[in-house]
Structure formats: structure tokens, C-alpha cells
Write a protein that holds these residues in place. Structure first.
Motif, PDB file in Angstrom:
ATOM      1  N   MET A 142      -4.543   9.274  10.425  1.00 35.02           N
ATOM      2  CA  MET A 142      -3.499  10.014   9.728  1.00 35.02           C
ATOM      3  C   MET A 142      -2.906  11.098  10.628  1.00 35.02           C
ATOM      4  SD  MET A 142      -3.510  11.860   5.982  1.00 35.02           S
ATOM      5  CE  MET A 142      -3.491  10.290   5.118  1.00 35.02           C
ATOM      6  N   SER A 192       0.834  -1.194   0.000  1.00 35.32           N
ATOM      7  CA  SER A 192       0.000   0.000   0.000  1.00 35.32           C
ATOM      8  C   SER A 192       0.871   1.247   0.000  1.00 35.32           C
ATOM      9  CB  SER A 192      -0.895   0.014   1.240  1.00 35.32           C
ATOM     10  OG  SER A 192      -0.101   0.167   2.411  1.00 35.32           O
ATOM     11  N   GLU A 193       0.256   2.363  -0.317  1.00 38.87           N
ATOM     12  CA  GLU A 193       0.979   3.635  -0.295  1.00 38.87           C
ATOM     13  C   GLU A 193       1.559   3.910   1.087  1.00 38.87           C
ATOM     14  OE1 GLU A 193      -0.207   7.899  -1.967  1.00 38.87           O
ATOM     15  OE2 GLU A 193      -1.269   7.428  -0.111  1.00 38.87           O
ATOM     16  N   GLN A 194       0.785   3.649   2.137  1.00 44.94           N
ATOM     17  CA  GLN A 194       1.256   3.918   3.492  1.00 44.94           C
ATOM     18  C   GLN A 194       2.491   3.100   3.824  1.00 44.94           C
ATOM     19  OE1 GLN A 194       0.515   6.224   5.520  1.00 44.94           O
ATOM     20  NE2 GLN A 194       1.513   5.536   7.410  1.00 44.94           N
ATOM     21  N   THR A 195       2.510   1.840   3.412  1.00 42.92           N
ATOM     22  CA  THR A 195       3.669   0.995   3.676  1.00 42.92           C
ATOM     23  C   THR A 195       4.891   1.491   2.920  1.00 42.92           C
ATOM     24  OG1 THR A 195       2.338  -0.955   4.166  1.00 42.92           O
ATOM     25  CG2 THR A 195       4.588  -1.346   3.433  1.00 42.92           C
ATOM     26  N   SER A 207       5.576   0.864  13.147  1.00 45.14           N
ATOM     27  CA  SER A 207       5.781  -0.138  12.105  1.00 45.14           C
ATOM     28  C   SER A 207       6.909  -1.077  12.480  1.00 45.14           C
ATOM     29  CB  SER A 207       6.139   0.538  10.774  1.00 45.14           C
ATOM     30  OG  SER A 207       5.078   1.307  10.285  1.00 45.14           O
ATOM     31  N   ASP A 253       1.871  -2.918  10.609  1.00 39.04           N
ATOM     32  CA  ASP A 253       1.475  -1.613  11.115  1.00 39.04           C
ATOM     33  C   ASP A 253       0.722  -1.831  12.422  1.00 39.04           C
ATOM     34  OD1 ASP A 253       0.375   0.841  11.705  1.00 39.04           O
ATOM     35  OD2 ASP A 253      -0.251   1.292   9.660  1.00 39.04           O
ATOM     36  N   GLU A 301      -7.846   3.004   8.799  1.00 37.94           N
ATOM     37  CA  GLU A 301      -6.577   3.639   8.456  1.00 37.94           C
ATOM     38  C   GLU A 301      -6.674   5.161   8.359  1.00 37.94           C
ATOM     39  OE1 GLU A 301      -6.756  -0.474   6.925  1.00 37.94           O
ATOM     40  OE2 GLU A 301      -7.792   1.273   6.085  1.00 37.94           O
ATOM     41  N   GLN A 302      -7.633   5.654   7.587  1.00 38.30           N
ATOM     42  CA  GLN A 302      -7.679   7.075   7.273  1.00 38.30           C
ATOM     43  C   GLN A 302      -7.797   7.963   8.508  1.00 38.30           C
ATOM     44  OE1 GLN A 302      -7.140   8.380   4.302  1.00 38.30           O
ATOM     45  NE2 GLN A 302      -7.377  10.490   5.016  1.00 38.30           N
ATOM     46  N   ASP A 322       2.280  11.749   8.419  1.00 36.20           N
ATOM     47  CA  ASP A 322       1.678  11.075   7.266  1.00 36.20           C
ATOM     48  C   ASP A 322       1.288  12.096   6.201  1.00 36.20           C
ATOM     49  OD1 ASP A 322       1.851   8.562   8.502  1.00 36.20           O
ATOM     50  OD2 ASP A 322      -0.103   8.818   9.468  1.00 36.20           O
ATOM     51  N   ARG A 370       2.915  12.773   2.198  1.00 40.94           N
ATOM     52  CA  ARG A 370       2.146  12.878   0.961  1.00 40.94           C
ATOM     53  C   ARG A 370       2.353  14.230   0.283  1.00 40.94           C
ATOM     54  NH1 ARG A 370       0.468   9.248   4.218  1.00 40.94           N
ATOM     55  NH2 ARG A 370      -0.745   7.437   3.523  1.00 40.94           N
ATOM     56  N   GLN A 381       6.222   4.424   4.741  1.00 44.46           N
ATOM     57  CA  GLN A 381       6.906   4.008   5.965  1.00 44.46           C
ATOM     58  C   GLN A 381       8.280   3.427   5.645  1.00 44.46           C
ATOM     59  OE1 GLN A 381       6.064   4.486   9.022  1.00 44.46           O
ATOM     60  NE2 GLN A 381       3.845   4.671   9.172  1.00 44.46           N
TER      61      GLN A 381
END
Length: 319
Positions: free
Chosen positions: A196, A39-42, A58, A78, A192-193, A200, A204, A45
């Protein structure tokens, strides 16, 4: 390579060199499988330098080829939600069918028995691996899309907001805290959202795709926040990236303050964002939505979106 000679390394941060190796592995796997494994978050990280990590949430897992030292597999856990940590695993295409995926999965399940594991694209190999450990699907995330050009460019030329509300672009350096507060309220129950953080958001904002002109904020001109500024009521954060067949736009995040729900703002700000993407010359718009969110899916169907792909989440102990 033998199973006995393999080991799983754990760390809360990755060195720049190891981060590069992990992300290169993810790119190779994505090209091989036709879907991004992380994912984008991973990814964000994994990119963070050790000095940028103040409160680690993490855990990075690395399996190396014992003969070459090359990264053969990677896992990310996570722990932002301690009761239900989420995880992602990826094995280099050249190191598959050697038990590495099972080794990594078993390590995660021993350390984090409540872990929920993503399978992006619901690939057959992942389905077979997770099923072999008696894991079952507990969540589906749909990817939906619709064209924005040609005969399908049937968006309204004007989108009217309720009286007292106005739309403007996000102001970098001014709106961050107010937006984070609104985002937390709008997604208080989202896995998740809603979690943030400022870091985070900063990650972005540093990405090449970030464009404040496509980060649309709806504010209430009749009310003020604690800083004396017009109160944020809703937002539509769009994203544009280059793809194999041209630019693709994403309905990245749409959020509405609970105090302003019931006024049709979700649909209105979605339309505002789609019009922005069309004006950018984007040919296709995509979005992600939970598969059990029937109301949102019905709204997106009315806007011409259809499901194109699915990610699934596995966990133990589910019926």
C-alpha cells in the motif's frame, strides 16, 4: 456480434467517461451475480484520473460491442508484483455466452503468462472458463462474519492493553507516513496489503466510509519514532458501509509491528475494533482472511466468526 470483430483495448489510465462506463458495468454484473466482480483496489484504480497516475502499475482492458461501442467487458491487471501480476475480469450480463470472457482471458494469458486471476464468489461460470484454460486454484480468500447484536453481543466491556500501550484514533495529516511504515512491516510478505502506497491510502481516506474514529492506533508510550512521537505498535482499521439489510462493519485491516508480536496484540486490537463497531450500532461484522492462514482462522472462530463466502485465485502451471 462475431468473435472476429471483437478486440481488446489496453491502456494504463481510463478517461472519466470510460471509467464511469466500466464501473456501471461492474454494478450491473454485481447485481446479476450477487457478488461484486472487482476488488476495492481495482475500483479505486479505475476511478483515478489520468493526472493522478504518476507511476502506472495497472493495465485496463476493455472490450466494446462493435455495433454500439458500449463496454461489453472489462479486465484489470495489477503489475505491482511483476513476478505474479493479479487480474480480474468481468463481462456485462447482456453480453455473456458470446465468447467475450474467453477472448479477454486469452489476451491476459498471452500478455501475462504468470497472471493470477481472481474469481470473486467462485462462480460456476468463472470456474468453467478458467478450467477450460487448464488454470487451477492457487489461493483462497475467505469472507467470515459474526453478529454483533442480541444474544451474540458477547464482547468484553473492557479490553486491557499491555502496560505502556495506549489506543487512540488515527490523526489525519499526521499519522500517514508512520502508519505506512508500520503497515509495510506488518505485511511484508502479504501479496497486496504490504504494497500500500500513500496514494492508495489517500484514495481510501477520500471514500465516504472513511472514519478516523474507527481507525484505531495502538502506540507505545515508552518509545518514540524518528519524529519523536510515540511509536505505533499495532492498529485496527474498521470500515462501515450501508447494506441491503442495514449497516455492515468490517474488520478492514488488523496489523501488528513484528517487534510487538507475541504479546496478544492481534486479538486485543481486534476486540477493540469489534467493540467500536458495536457502539456504532452495526449488526454484523465481516472480515477477509486467507484460507491457508490456519492460526488467524482459529482466532476468528474463537471470536464467533464463521465463513460465509469465498474468493479464489486461479493461475497456470499449478499442480
Amino acid at each position: 456480434m462475431t468473435g472476429q470483430s471483437l478486440a481488446v483495448e489496453e491502456s494504463t489510465t481510463l478517461s472519466p467517461e470510460l471509467s464511469g462506463d466500466v464501473l456501471a458495468l461492474a454494478v450491473r454484473a454485481g447485481r446479476h451475480d450477487g457478488v461484486k466482480p472487482l476488488s476495492e483496489q481495482t475500483v479505486l484504480q479505475a476511478r483515478r484520473l489520468p493526472d493522478d497516475v504518476t507511476t502506472p502499475t495497472s493495465t485496463h482492458l476493455v472490450v466494446r460491442d462493435p455495433e454500439t461501442g458500449a463496454v461489453a467487458a472489462y479486465g484489470h491487471v495489477d503489475e505491482g508484483d511483476p513476478g505474479a501480476p493479479s487480474a480480474e475480469l468481468v463481462v456485462d450480463p447482456d453480453h455473456r455466452r458470446r465468447g467475450i470472457g474467453g477472448l479477454l482471458l486469452d489476451h491476459v494469458l498471452r500478455r501475462w503468462p504468470q497472471a493470477r486471476l481472481w474469481s470473486h464468489g467462485d462462480l460456476q461460470d468463472a470456474r468453467r472458463l478458467y478450467s477450460s484454460r487448464n488454470l487451477t486454484v492457487v489461493r483462497e480468500l475467505w469472507q467470515m462474519s459474526r453478529p454483533l447484536e442480541g444474544e451474540w453481543s458477547d464482547l468484553p466491556e473492557e479490553v486491557e492493553l499491555p502496560e505502556g500501550l495506549a489506543v487512540r484514533p488515527f490523526r489525519v495529516g499526521q499519522d500517514e507516513e508512520a502508519w505506512l511504515e508500520l503497515n509495510a512491516r506488518a505485511f511484508a510478505t502479504h501479496a497486496e496489503q504490504g504494497r500500500m502506497t500513500r496514494a492508495d491510502l489517500a484514495d481510501r481516506q477520500a471514500e465516504p466510509w472513511f472514519d478516523p474514529q474507527g481507525f484505531l492506533v495502538v502506540e507505545d508510550t515508552t518509545a518514540t519514532d524518528a519524529d519523536g512521537r510515540a511509536r505505533m505498535a499495532a492498529f485496527h482499521w474498521t470500515k462501515v458501509e450501508s447494506g441491503p439489510s442495514g449497516s455492515v462493519g468490517e474488520v478492514y485491516v488488523v496489523g501488528v509491528d513484528p517487534n510487538y508480536q507475541g504479546r496478544g496484540l492481534g486479538l486485543t486490537v481486534t476486540l477493540l475494533g469489534l467493540r467500536h463497531l458495536r457502539a456504532r450500532g452495526v449488526g454484523t461484522a465481516t472480515l477477509y482472511v486467507d484460507g491457508d492462514n490456519a492460526a488467524a482462522i482459529a482466532t476468528y472462530h474463537r471470536l464467533g466468526f464463521e465463513r460465509m463466502a469465498i474468493d479464489v485465485m486461479y493461475a497456470a502451471g499449478a499442480a
